[in-house]
Design an enzyme around this catalytic site. Structure first.
Site, mmCIF file in Angstrom:
data_model
loop_
_atom_site.group_PDB
_atom_site.id
_atom_site.type_symbol
_atom_site.label_atom_id
_atom_site.label_comp_id
_atom_site.label_asym_id
_atom_site.label_seq_id
_atom_site.Cartn_x
_atom_site.Cartn_y
_atom_site.Cartn_z
ATOM 1 N N LYS A 1 0.814 -1.220 0.000
ATOM 2 C CA LYS A 1 0.000 0.000 0.000
ATOM 3 C C LYS A 1 0.844 1.265 0.000
ATOM 4 O O LYS A 1 0.450 2.272 -0.572
ATOM 5 C CB LYS A 1 -0.963 -0.011 1.172
ATOM 6 C CG LYS A 1 -0.306 0.285 2.481
ATOM 7 C CD LYS A 1 -1.280 0.176 3.628
ATOM 8 C CE LYS A 1 -0.522 0.063 4.922
ATOM 9 N NZ LYS A 1 -0.318 1.313 5.608
ATOM 10 N N THR A 2 2.019 1.202 0.643
ATOM 11 C CA THR A 2 2.867 2.396 0.647
ATOM 12 C C THR A 2 3.285 2.749 -0.766
ATOM 13 O O THR A 2 3.240 3.909 -1.177
ATOM 14 C CB THR A 2 4.106 2.155 1.528
ATOM 15 O OG1 THR A 2 3.676 1.642 2.776
ATOM 16 C CG2 THR A 2 4.861 3.436 1.757
ATOM 17 N N ASP B 1 -3.635 7.467 5.028
ATOM 18 C CA ASP B 1 -3.110 6.116 5.255
ATOM 19 C C ASP B 1 -3.587 5.617 6.619
ATOM 20 O O ASP B 1 -3.985 6.419 7.470
ATOM 21 C CB ASP B 1 -1.575 6.180 5.226
ATOM 22 C CG ASP B 1 -0.963 4.802 5.097
ATOM 23 O OD1 ASP B 1 -1.709 3.832 4.860
ATOM 24 O OD2 ASP B 1 0.271 4.693 5.238
ATOM 25 N N GLU B 2 -3.536 4.334 6.846
ATOM 26 C CA GLU B 2 -3.960 3.730 8.117
ATOM 27 C C GLU B 2 -5.332 4.259 8.535
ATOM 28 O O GLU B 2 -5.542 4.645 9.693
ATOM 29 C CB GLU B 2 -2.931 4.022 9.221
ATOM 30 C CG GLU B 2 -1.511 3.623 8.899
ATOM 31 C CD GLU B 2 -1.248 2.125 8.961
ATOM 32 O OE1 GLU B 2 -2.217 1.338 9.145
ATOM 33 O OE2 GLU B 2 -0.089 1.734 8.798
ATOM 34 N N ARG C 1 4.106 -8.961 10.385
ATOM 35 C CA ARG C 1 5.347 -8.194 10.188
ATOM 36 C C ARG C 1 6.427 -9.088 9.605
ATOM 37 O O ARG C 1 7.391 -8.621 9.029
ATOM 38 C CB ARG C 1 5.883 -7.615 11.516
ATOM 39 C CG ARG C 1 5.037 -6.598 12.247
ATOM 40 C CD ARG C 1 4.512 -5.522 11.370
ATOM 41 N NE ARG C 1 3.189 -5.889 10.860
ATOM 42 C CZ ARG C 1 2.596 -5.303 9.840
ATOM 43 N NH1 ARG C 1 3.183 -4.325 9.203
ATOM 44 N NH2 ARG C 1 1.399 -5.685 9.428
ATOM 45 N N GLN D 1 -6.203 -4.512 11.069
ATOM 46 C CA GLN D 1 -5.028 -3.939 11.716
ATOM 47 C C GLN D 1 -5.379 -2.727 12.570
ATOM 48 O O GLN D 1 -4.519 -1.900 12.874
ATOM 49 C CB GLN D 1 -3.984 -3.557 10.672
ATOM 50 C CG GLN D 1 -3.404 -4.779 9.974
ATOM 51 C CD GLN D 1 -2.281 -4.397 9.025
ATOM 52 O OE1 GLN D 1 -1.239 -3.913 9.440
ATOM 53 N NE2 GLN D 1 -2.505 -4.606 7.740
#
Length: 806
Positions: free
Chosen positions: A41-42, A234-235, A632, A277
């Site tokens: 996504k980044t 984002d997030e 992660r 998340q």
DNA sequence: CACTTGTGGATTTTT
DNA sequence: TCCACAAGTG
């Protein structure tokens, strides 16, 4: 700008899958990107920004990109800079909600006036947790309320929640129903008034006040609406109501809901998130916002990124089998792009020392097999867990970087020195004033300060003015009078210096003229005290930080320096690629990726945390945290637990929520299909341990950290020593001395009458309450008591005197 | 006023 | 255990 497109355009879509391309190249309008862990996504966000600029011909300053951490913002800027160059990147607004709002307020806050008449000016201070709690304490005392009934820290959290829901003091007071809410409203109002008189805002205000400005001032909103025509968040799953309201207002140009995104110009709003998340509900983040986003923007495009490029198939399956136990989810499947990989490795240690040794041994083996230390991260639920593993890592000579814990900017000496700068910048900042008025010693104590306050109030002058006129204050010792006057005059001189000098020069002048550094160096030389030596280094590091800031900042003035350091976290200075393993909490690890991950402390009561056990939504959040931890990992996943854990100086027994000496493996371990992991046998006793023959000797015989001497015994309660490592991250290099392990402590099972659910009890501090839950058994039970005044509390009858009524 | 000693009390996560 | 804060001493 047209020159960008050819070169950038070609690479823009390289190595992207269909969905990613759709997200990057979509047209204007609103869109929701559901992006699973490791789905790139980044990259999508970055390329989308480049696409907006180069292909859709958008102005750089029409872009607003909100990230969750400053580090993520910095990385994003860096990667865009490589593609588009420095000039364009500089005009992009990329940052956290807090930093973007702070910047906006420096421009706009002059036009804000609260209902109650409070005003702030552009040189407002940003109060951190400690400052805020101190202000709150003073207010609670001033209102004649019992600090035991209204603990400042807890009230701070409550007010924070109110602010994150978007309520101003007046609104909250009008809606207050219970007795406690009315009291809270009262405290909230006086706290906010106190902040105003300090010309200070807390973290939550940064967003709340921007919201107020936008929703009450149509012209101002319109201006920013015109400017930020392309918004990316984002997030998004960790957005709270106040933040979302702000985004929506900026996107639709009106405080009213359900307006279409239209003003005759091209606009876009892209939010990216993953419900699985969402781990910040305690900060009032609400993942239901993401679920409602499509309703609020009915013409919203939905794109799901479900291809995972990070982890092995096994690791993904572990993650999926855990998260599948949650009920509140958005349907999403993570497809794997990698081979099966190794199974998850579980180790059941006998205690936390054995657990740490296992991890250390495993790290050594990984290193011997050619793995780089920077590939490895150790994750845990609570910061307190780092201590045990740190001690073993030091002993085994494994270099590590600790993220979090006591942060650089929270160290005493740094706060002292910064308080000078803050006060110079904002003279009204009473927290800064109180911090430094007698540091270094000027012979000014409690009494002198009271006199000073009275005098200032009586003469209606600022505290600084009062200092200068101190010789006129009756009942003040000569020493104090002189000390105050000298300080006041010196302070005016610094203010003048601040006008003409860069931050590092101002800082150097303050250090020199106060003799702060000099005195500290003297002390360090005299005592050879590790702690003091660390402080000297920290101050030198701060000077270096200021110089570096001047070199790279767009506006290298005191204002942006202070804003910046008020909002940075420890994580922001963390750099990958050092030759050291990394230690951090699971929360800090969000958004990061490591080839090898160790998850430690997988025990019921620790992870999931005790405070979540009686609440299904909280438990689901713990599970999401576990999901974040597992995802992660790219290549290898280790999970460890300790059958017995030292907790507050004793083993599990007696600690809240633990009913026996031995811990129970985390339910999350049991949720993993047995064929995905090895080493986990729920019923077996561990046979061999790593620490049987080498339990840590007491501190006197322990090896020294990094070859420096341990803290002398007499200094053991003076705090911890930290030193800066080369990369600016902190490393603990001192050890608290004087500790010796006494082993298991016996309780004499006190005779107190057992209580049961429904019993009415009296507590001498909290008053009347009713037992709503009994946790644990026999002589180790805890009571969850709901009090009239203070709400629910977990009490240990061994400490709390509870008298049964009726 | 500054420093030492003693006691009680607390325990998640962080922009 | 350990930390913060209250009370007591020079």
């Amino acid at each position: 700008m047209m020159t960008i497109s050819l070169e950038a355009g070609k690479n823009l879509l390289a190595r992207l899958n269909k969905e990613q391309i759709a997200a990057v190249t979509q047209g204007f309008g609103p869109s929701l990107i559901i992006a699973g862990a490791g789905s790139g996504k980044t990259t999508v966000l970055i390329r989308r920004i480049v696409f907006l600029l180069s292909e859709l011909n958008q102005d750089p300053d029409s872009i607003l990109a909100v990230t969750f951490t400053n580090k993520a913002a910095a990385e994003m800027k860096q990667r865009i800079k490589v593609i588009l160059g420095e000039d364009i990147t500089r005009s992009l607004a990329i940052g956290t909600f807090h930093s973007i709002c702070a910047r906006l307020l420096r421009q706009e806050i002059d036009s804000y006036e609260a209902e109650e008449g409070w005003r702030w000016s552009r040189n407002f201070a940003i109060y951190d947790e400690t400052d805020s709690v101190n202000v709150l304490k003073a207010q609670i005392t001033a209102l004649n309320l019992d600090e035991k009934v209204f603990p400042a820290k807890q009230i701070k959290h409550a007010i924070s929640a109110i602010k994150n829901d978007g309520f101003m003091p007046g609104t909250y007071a009008n809606n207050a129903k219970t007795h406690r809410e009315t009291r809270l409203a009262q405290i909230y109002a006086s706290y906010q008034g106190a902040l105003a008189s300090n010309n200070a805002l807390d973290f939550d205000d940064l967003i709340l006040i921007v919201n107020e400005l936008m929703s009450t001032n149509p012209n101002l909103l319109h201006r920013w609406y015109q400017r930020f025509r392309n918004i990316l968040v984002d997030e998004f799953q960790d957005t709270n109501k106040a933040q979302y309201d702000l985004i929506r207002m900026l996107a639709v140009g009106s405080p009213l809901k359900k307006n279409p995104i239209e003003d005759g110009r091209e606009r876009s709003l892209m939010v990216v998130g993953d419900v699985d998340q969402s781990i910040y509900s305690w900060r009032k983040a609400d993942f239901r916002i993401i679920l409602g986003f499509q309703n609020d923007f009915s013409d919203c495009r939905l794109i799901k990124l479900e291809e995972n490029y990070r982890s092995t198939a096994t690791i993904l399956e572990v993650a999926n089998s855990i998260i599948a136990n949650n009920t509140e989810r958005l349907e999403k499947v993570l497809r794997c792009n990698r081979s099966e990989g190794a199974k998850g490795q579980v180790y059941e240690a006998s205690d936390e020392i054995d657990e740490a040794y296992y991890v250390a041994e495993e790290i050594k083996r990984l290193k011997a097999r050619g793995r780089s230390l920077s590939d490895i991260v150790i994750l845990y639920r609570t910061n307190a867990q780092s201590r045990a593993i740190e001690e073993i890592l030091v002993r085994e000579h494994i270099p590590y970087t600790l993220v979090g814990g006591t942060r650089f900017y929270e160290r005493q000496e740094i706060k002292d020195v910064l308080a000078y700068l803050k006060l110079i910048y904002n003279e009204k900042d009473s927290q800064a004033f109180l911090r430094i008025i007698n540091v270094p010693r000027r012979g000014i104590g409690k009494v002198a300060l009271e006199r000073l306050h009275e005098f200032a109030a009586q003469e209606e002058i600022s505290l600084i003015e009062a200092c200068i006129k101190a010789p006129g204050i009756a009942g003040l010792g000569a020493k104090a009078q002189q000390g105050l006057k000298d300080f006041g005059l010196r302070f005016r001189h610094w203010q003048a210096l601040a006008q003409a000098n860069v931050v590092s020069e101002l800082l150097a002048a303050v250090l020199k003229e106060t003799r702060y550094l000099e005195l500290l160096e003297e002390e360090a030389r005299a005592t050879k005290d590790e702690l003091t030596m660390g402080r000297v280094e920290n101050i030198q590091e701060l000077l270096a930080v200021a110089k570096e800031f001047e070199a790279i900042a767009d506006e290298a003035n005191l204002e942006s320096f202070l804003t910046r350091i008020s909002l940075v976290s420890d994580l922001d200075s963390f750099q990958e690629g050092q030759s050291a393993i990394t230690l951090m909490t699971l929360h800090s690890a969000k958004g990061l990726e490591f080839p090898i991950v160790f998850l430690m402390g997988l025990e019921e009561g620790l992870f999931p945390h005790i405070r979540s056990l009686d609440s299904p939504p909280a438990l689901e959040e713990e599970r999401r945290l576990m999901y974040v931890g597992v995802t992660r990992a790219a290549d290898l996943l280790y999970m460890t637990l300790a059958r017995r854990r030292m907790f507050q100086g004793r083993f599990n027994n007696g600690a809240p929520g633990f009913s026996s000496n031995y811990s129970v493996p985390s339910r999350f371990l049991k949720e993993i299909s047995a064929d995905l992991i090895i080493g986990f046998y729920p019923d077996a006793k561990p046979e061999q341990t790593y620490s049987d023959s080498r339990r840590i000797p007491n501190s006197a015989e322990r090896p020294r950290a990094n070859g420096v001497s341990a803290v002398p015994l007499g200094q053991s309660n003076a705090g911890k020593a930290y030193r800066m490592s080369e990369n600016g991250a902190m490393r603990m290099s001192g050890m608290t001395g004087g500790a010796n392990q006494k082993g298991d402590r016996q309780f004499d099972a006190q005779a107190y009458p057992p209580l049961k659910v429904g019993d009415i009890v009296q507590h001498n501090k909290f008053g009347l309450g009713q037992v709503v839950q009994v946790i644990g058994e026999k002589n180790k039970e805890l009571y969850n008591v709901e009090f009239k005044e203070t709400g629910k509390r977990l009490l240990d009858p061994k400490f709390a005197r509870l008298t049964k009524i009726s």
